[in-house]
Design an enzyme around this catalytic site. Sequence first.
Site: not given
Length: 491
Positions: A132, A109, A48
Site C-alpha cells: 500500500h 502508521k 499480509q
Amino acid sequence: MANYFNTLNLRQQLAQLGKCRFMGRDEFADGASYLQGKKVVIVGCGAQGLNQGLNMRDSGLDIAYALRKEAIAEKRASWRKATENGFKVGTYEELIPQADLVVNLTPDKQHSDVVRSVQPLMKDGAALGYSHGFNIVEVGEQIRKDITVVMVAPKCPGTEVREEYKRGFGVPTLIAVHPENDPKGEGMAIAKAWAAATGGHRAGVLESSFVAEVKSDLMGEQTILCGMLQAGSLLCFDKLVAEGTDPAYAEKLIQFGWETITEALKQGGITLMMDRLSNPAKLRAYALSEQLKEIMTPLFQKHMDDIISGEFSSGMMADWANDDKKLLTWREETGKTAFETAPQFEGKIGEQEYFDKGVLMIAMVKAGVELAFETMVDSGIIEESAYYESLHELPLIANTIARKRLYEMNVVISDTAEYGNYLFSYACVPLLKPFMAELQPGDLGSAIPEGAVDNAQLRDVNDAIRSHAIEQVGKKLRGYMTDMKRIAVAG
C-alpha cells in the site's frame, strides 16, 4: 516531509491518477524467476506479511522475516507465526544488510518508523517493496536514490491471498514502480516477479501507480467498502426494531444479509444482484438507489476531494500523533450501538429471504458501488482501478461482518480504513435519517407483494442497470476470476 502527490504539477497528477493497464498473461511467462536466488526479507508478519511470505516461499523464493529485537525477545505473535511456519527470523541488523528486496508489510502508521530504521541498513542497489503506497504518497517518505521502490497490492485480505494460491489460483493485484526510485530500470521486473510469486498473475494484474492505488484505495474503503456497510447496518437495524421487528432477527437479517447479497454481486455484478429480486422489488430497489445516489453524492464527493487534496491524510496523521484519540473513541462508541449489542437469532433465514426482505439493503449496495465508482472516475482514476476498489472488494468486507458484526470488520481492516470508515458513517447516518423515515412497507423487513409491472419501465430499468460503466468493465475483469471460490459462510 511533504505530501508527494501535492508536489506534482497538475499534468503529473492526472498522469499518475490515470495510470492503469491490464497486463497480459504472457507478460508473466517468466513467473517469479527474476527474484529466484535473491534474498527477500519481509518486515512484519501480520495477515499480509505471513500469507504473502508463504506463497512466495512456495514459489521458490528465499524468504526471511526481520522483526524488532523486542518482538523476538518477548516471542510476540509475529515471531511465533514466522517461526511456527519454519521461516528464518532475525533482527533488522541481522537480515536487512543482505536483502536484495525488503518488503514492508507493517501497518500504515508504522511505515515511517520502519523505513527510517531499515533504510540505513539496506545495501546499495537493493529494492524496497510495499503493498500500500500511503507512506510514499501521503506521508511523502524520501527513499535513497539508489533504492528501487515497488508495490504489489493484492486486492484481498491476506487470508484470501493464501487460500486462492493453495487452490492453484490467486487474487487480482495492482503493481507499480515509484517513478522517483527506479535507478536501474528493474522496478517492473521485480514487481512482476513478486506478483507472480503470490499467484496474482493468475487472477489478473493491473499496472498502476502509487498515486492511483492510494487515492482509489482510500476512497473505496471510506465509502462503499466500510463506511456504507457500517452506516447501512446501523440505520437498517434501528429502523427494523423501531417498527417492531425482533432485535435478534433484525440483527441476523443485516449481519448475514450484506454477505448474501454481495455474493450475487461477486458472481455477476449489480445485474445479477438485482435479478435476484422479483420484478416489483427490482423496480423499487432501483428507485430507492436513485434517491440514495442523489442524497449521498455530495458526501462521496467531499471524501474524494479530501483524499485528493491530502486533507484526509493530514487529519488522520494528526490523530496518530494524538495517540489515536478520535479513532479509539469512535471504535468504543460503535461497540456500544444497538446493532453490535443485540442478541443472536437462533433460527434460520433462507437465502432468498435475505433478498426479499432486504430491498433497501440492495439499494444501498447499488447506490454505494455506483457512486464510489463514478466519483473515482470523475476524479481521473481509470475504470479498472475504480472497479477493484469498489465492487470487487465488497463481498470480502461483507464476509467480515458475517463473522462478528462491525467489530470484526473494523479489526480486520487497516487503521487507515477504520478511521475513514468512521468519518463517513458518522456523516452518513444523520444524512440518511429523513430518507429512512419515508420508507414504505416492503422496503425492509418484509417482502414486496407480487403485482403487475409496466413492461416499458422494467425494460428501461434493466437497460440502465446493465449499461452502467461498472457493469461493462466488471464483466471483462470477472472473466479472469471465474475460478474464485464462494466465500459465503451464512447458513
